[in-house]
Design a protein around this motif. Structure first.
Motif, PDB file in Angstrom:
ATOM      1  N   GLU A  94       0.793  -1.274  -0.076  1.00  0.00           N
ATOM      2  CA  GLU A  94      -0.049   0.114  -0.076  1.00  0.00           C
ATOM      3  C   GLU A  94       1.017   1.416  -0.026  1.00  0.00           C
ATOM      4  O   GLU A  94       1.638   1.437   0.997  1.00  0.00           O
ATOM      5  N   GLY A  95       0.743   2.025  -1.126  1.00  0.00           N
ATOM      6  CA  GLY A  95       1.474   3.411  -1.189  1.00  0.00           C
ATOM      7  C   GLY A  95       2.917   3.133  -1.434  1.00  0.00           C
ATOM      8  O   GLY A  95       3.716   4.206  -1.345  1.00  0.00           O
ATOM      9  N   MET A  96       3.343   1.887  -1.818  1.00  0.00           N
ATOM     10  CA  MET A  96       4.885   1.631  -1.986  1.00  0.00           C
ATOM     11  C   MET A  96       5.343   1.585  -3.419  1.00  0.00           C
ATOM     12  O   MET A  96       6.538   1.677  -3.752  1.00  0.00           O
ATOM     13  N   SER A 140       9.160  19.188  -4.139  1.00  0.00           N
ATOM     14  CA  SER A 140       7.747  18.852  -4.485  1.00  0.00           C
ATOM     15  C   SER A 140       7.116  20.147  -4.641  1.00  0.00           C
ATOM     16  O   SER A 140       5.990  20.435  -5.233  1.00  0.00           O
ATOM     17  N   LEU A 141       7.798  21.163  -4.389  1.00  0.00           N
ATOM     18  CA  LEU A 141       7.079  22.613  -4.456  1.00  0.00           C
ATOM     19  C   LEU A 141       7.610  23.331  -5.502  1.00  0.00           C
ATOM     20  O   LEU A 141       7.329  24.315  -6.050  1.00  0.00           O
ATOM     21  N   GLY A 142       8.579  22.608  -6.499  1.00  0.00           N
ATOM     22  CA  GLY A 142       8.964  22.971  -7.609  1.00  0.00           C
ATOM     23  C   GLY A 142      10.239  23.609  -7.472  1.00  0.00           C
ATOM     24  O   GLY A 142      10.422  24.513  -8.637  1.00  0.00           O
ATOM     25  N   LEU A 165       7.522  12.676  -7.136  1.00  0.00           N
ATOM     26  CA  LEU A 165       6.907  13.874  -6.490  1.00  0.00           C
ATOM     27  C   LEU A 165       5.431  13.925  -6.608  1.00  0.00           C
ATOM     28  O   LEU A 165       4.554  14.160  -5.738  1.00  0.00           O
ATOM     29  N   ASP A 166       4.836  13.811  -7.559  1.00  0.00           N
ATOM     30  CA  ASP A 166       3.403  13.908  -7.848  1.00  0.00           C
ATOM     31  C   ASP A 166       2.633  12.703  -7.845  1.00  0.00           C
ATOM     32  O   ASP A 166       1.363  12.878  -7.623  1.00  0.00           O
ATOM     33  N   HIS A 167       3.042  11.770  -8.364  1.00  0.00           N
ATOM     34  CA  HIS A 167       2.290  10.385  -8.041  1.00  0.00           C
ATOM     35  C   HIS A 167       2.705   9.763  -6.803  1.00  0.00           C
ATOM     36  O   HIS A 167       1.737   9.255  -6.074  1.00  0.00           O
ATOM     37  N   TRP A 168       3.843   9.200  -6.517  1.00  0.00           N
ATOM     38  CA  TRP A 168       4.275   8.445  -5.536  1.00  0.00           C
ATOM     39  C   TRP A 168       4.381   8.879  -4.108  1.00  0.00           C
ATOM     40  O   TRP A 168       3.491   8.556  -3.093  1.00  0.00           O
ATOM     41  N   VAL A 169       4.907  10.085  -3.909  1.00  0.00           N
ATOM     42  CA  VAL A 169       4.884  10.732  -2.515  1.00  0.00           C
ATOM     43  C   VAL A 169       3.537  11.014  -1.968  1.00  0.00           C
ATOM     44  O   VAL A 169       3.433  10.674  -0.899  1.00  0.00           O
ATOM     45  N   PRO A 170       2.686  11.676  -2.784  1.00  0.00           N
ATOM     46  CA  PRO A 170       1.318  11.831  -2.361  1.00  0.00           C
ATOM     47  C   PRO A 170       0.682  10.677  -1.655  1.00  0.00           C
ATOM     48  O   PRO A 170      -0.205  10.800  -0.705  1.00  0.00           O
ATOM     49  N   HIS A 173       2.351   9.507   1.523  1.00  0.00           N
ATOM     50  CA  HIS A 173       1.737  10.173   2.760  1.00  0.00           C
ATOM     51  C   HIS A 173       0.269   9.928   3.080  1.00  0.00           C
ATOM     52  O   HIS A 173       0.119   9.742   4.137  1.00  0.00           O
ATOM     53  N   GLN A 174      -0.690   9.678   2.035  1.00  0.00           N
ATOM     54  CA  GLN A 174      -1.731   9.500   2.460  1.00  0.00           C
ATOM     55  C   GLN A 174      -2.138   8.212   2.908  1.00  0.00           C
ATOM     56  O   GLN A 174      -2.885   7.825   3.863  1.00  0.00           O
ATOM     57  N   SER A 175      -1.369   7.011   2.416  1.00  0.00           N
ATOM     58  CA  SER A 175      -1.617   5.616   2.745  1.00  0.00           C
ATOM     59  C   SER A 175      -0.955   5.154   4.089  1.00  0.00           C
ATOM     60  O   SER A 175      -1.465   4.231   4.918  1.00  0.00           O
ATOM     61  N   ARG A 176       0.282   5.977   4.104  1.00  0.00           N
ATOM     62  CA  ARG A 176       1.201   5.590   5.382  1.00  0.00           C
ATOM     63  C   ARG A 176       1.423   6.744   6.490  1.00  0.00           C
ATOM     64  O   ARG A 176       1.694   6.333   7.728  1.00  0.00           O
ATOM     65  N   VAL A 177       1.963   7.768   5.742  1.00  0.00           N
ATOM     66  CA  VAL A 177       2.374   8.925   6.718  1.00  0.00           C
ATOM     67  C   VAL A 177       1.287   9.399   7.679  1.00  0.00           C
ATOM     68  O   VAL A 177       1.270   9.444   8.905  1.00  0.00           O
TER      69      VAL A 177
END
Length: 189
Positions: A94-96, A140-142, A165-170, A173-177
């Motif tokens: 999940e999220g990995m 992530s902020l460009g 940055l746009d696909h994996w990191v969010p 963060h949503q599923s694990r952090v």
């Protein structure tokens, strides 16, 4: 003779407020909300990025300990960078997966993946030092210099870094952090 032209609106406000101090506060209040919002956004972003390395490290350890990976780091890296769907035990992944839900793999090489997920590698995704966390947050902020540093350091193309940055990191963060932060600080959603 000196003639002073005073705006009647100013005179009315002064009569209601009584002095200039309250006028300064009244004029600043709209800006204060914007300042607080900006601070909250930047702080929450930094907190999420600060919490990601230990959460990611735990997830990697769990995957390495799985029957299917059996401590084969290269296999883990291949799945992480290239699998478009969880290869086994969906909950463990999940999220990995960088390429999850995409039509094709990310194209991130095993060498780059090894550095990105390298324990003890400066600026890796597992580096919890504030400089590394800030670098990833800035990317992530460009921020151009952060993007350049990461592409150069990890041998990534710009599209590969943007995918992270746009696909994996969010998703991470949503599923694990986020769930960990909610639990750790007894927050309600």
């Amino acid at each position: 003779d000196v003639i002073i032209n005073i705006n009647p609106g100013y005179m009315g406000v002064m009569e209601i407020l009584g002095n200039d101090d309250l006028l300064a506060v009244a004029l600043m209040c709209p800006q204060l909300g914007e300042i607080i919002q900006t601070f909250a956004t930047q702080l929450s972003s930094l907190v999420r990025f600060q919490q990601a390395p230990p959460v990611l490290g735990e997830a990697i350890s769990a995957l390495l300990g799985s029957r299917e990976i059996n401590n084969n780091r290269t296999l883990l890296l291949e799945y992480w960078a290239s699998a478009t769907a969880p290869p086994f035990e969906k909950a463990l992944w999940e999220g990995m997966l960088v390429s999850q839900g995409l039509d094709k793999p990310s194209g991130i090489s095993i060498d780059s993946a090894s550095k990105l997920l390298g324990d003890g590698v400066d600026n890796s995704l597992l580096d919890a030092k504030i400089a590394a966390v800030t670098l990833w947050r800035d990317a992530s902020l460009g921020v151009a210099s952060a993007l350049q540093t990461l592409t150069t350091t990890f041998g990534l193309t710009q599209p590969q870094l943007q995918l992270l940055l746009d696909h994996w990191v969010p998703r991470l963060h949503q599923s694990r952090v986020a769930p960990g932060l909610i639990s750790q600080f007894s927050l309600s959603w």
